[in-house]
Design an enzyme around this catalytic site. Structure first.
Site, short mmCIF file in Angstrom:
data_model
loop_
_atom_site.label_atom_id
_atom_site.label_comp_id
_atom_site.label_asym_id
_atom_site.label_seq_id
_atom_site.Cartn_x
_atom_site.Cartn_y
_atom_site.Cartn_z
N HIS A 62 0.82 -1.21 0.00
CA HIS A 62 0.00 0.00 0.00
C HIS A 62 0.86 1.26 0.00
O HIS A 62 1.92 1.29 0.59
CB HIS A 62 -0.90 0.04 1.24
CG HIS A 62 -1.77 -1.15 1.39
ND1 HIS A 62 -2.17 -1.62 2.61
CD2 HIS A 62 -2.32 -1.99 0.47
CE1 HIS A 62 -2.94 -2.69 2.45
NE2 HIS A 62 -3.04 -2.93 1.16
N TYR A 131 0.95 1.51 13.70
CA TYR A 131 1.34 2.53 12.73
C TYR A 131 1.06 3.89 13.34
O TYR A 131 -0.04 4.14 13.83
CB TYR A 131 0.51 2.45 11.45
CG TYR A 131 0.22 1.08 10.93
CD1 TYR A 131 0.95 0.56 9.87
CD2 TYR A 131 -0.81 0.30 11.47
CE1 TYR A 131 0.67 -0.70 9.37
CE2 TYR A 131 -1.08 -0.96 10.98
CZ TYR A 131 -0.35 -1.46 9.93
OH TYR A 131 -0.63 -2.70 9.44
#
Length: 182
Positions: A62, A131
């Site tokens: 991604h 993240y």
């Protein structure tokens, strides 16, 4: 905690020094002063997210168009095989990839600058990946390349057991290059 350069331009690895004793361990997972010393503005990270994956699962590859997205990635539980691909056309490491093991023993945090594809495979049952991201998510800017694209030849350490529908339907490396004008 210390910062060191990764294999791709602008990528950093933050290596803490966990303290172990009879109770278990303690480690610092983020230090704004160390991040600033490495050239990052710690105040720009606006969102924290976490995923839990089963062993063998692949998430990615991604990225984001537009201004891109910087992120700090670490594995809070278990271990992952984390991969990056440089998609910045003017970068000295354009088209190159790197892989690093992130786990709950060494607590390394990976800094991913804007303009890279990111993905990982869970090596343990389960693996929790955290993240810290510098921009709110905008689905209109999502980029994705298939985890098994033949041009990238990603070497996943385990057989791939699960992949999301989105990742199965992701485009090709050649298609992304055309989109980027390369």
């Amino acid at each position: 905690m210390k910062a060191e350069q990764g294999e791709l331009d602008g990528v950093l690895l933050f290596r803490p020094t966990p303290y172990h004793d009879s109770r278990g361990l303690f480690t610092r997972t983020f230090d704004a002063a160390v991040a600033a010393e490495a050239g990052l503005d710690p105040g720009t990270f606006v969102q924290d997210s976490q995923s839990r994956s089963r062993r063998g699962t692949v998430r990615g590859l991604h990225g984001r168009s537009g201004q891109g997205e910087a992120k700090l990635v670490r594995c809070a539980r278990g271990a992952v095989h984390d991969v990056l691909v440089d998609i910045r056309p003017h970068s000295p490491t354009f088209g190159r990839s790197m892989a690093v093991r992130l786990d709950d023993e060494d607590f390394v945090t990976l800094y991913v600058p804007p303009g890279l594809l990111h993905g990982f495979q869970a090596l343990t049952e389960p693996a929790d990946t955290c993240y810290r991201i510098d921009r709110p998510h905008d689905p209109a800017e999502d980029l994705a390349v298939r985890y098994d694209d033949p041009d990238l030849r990603m070497a996943w350490p385990l057989p791939v057991t699960e992949v999301s529908r989105r990742d199965q339907e992701a485009g090709s490396w050649a298609g992304l290059l055309r989109r980027l004008g390369g």
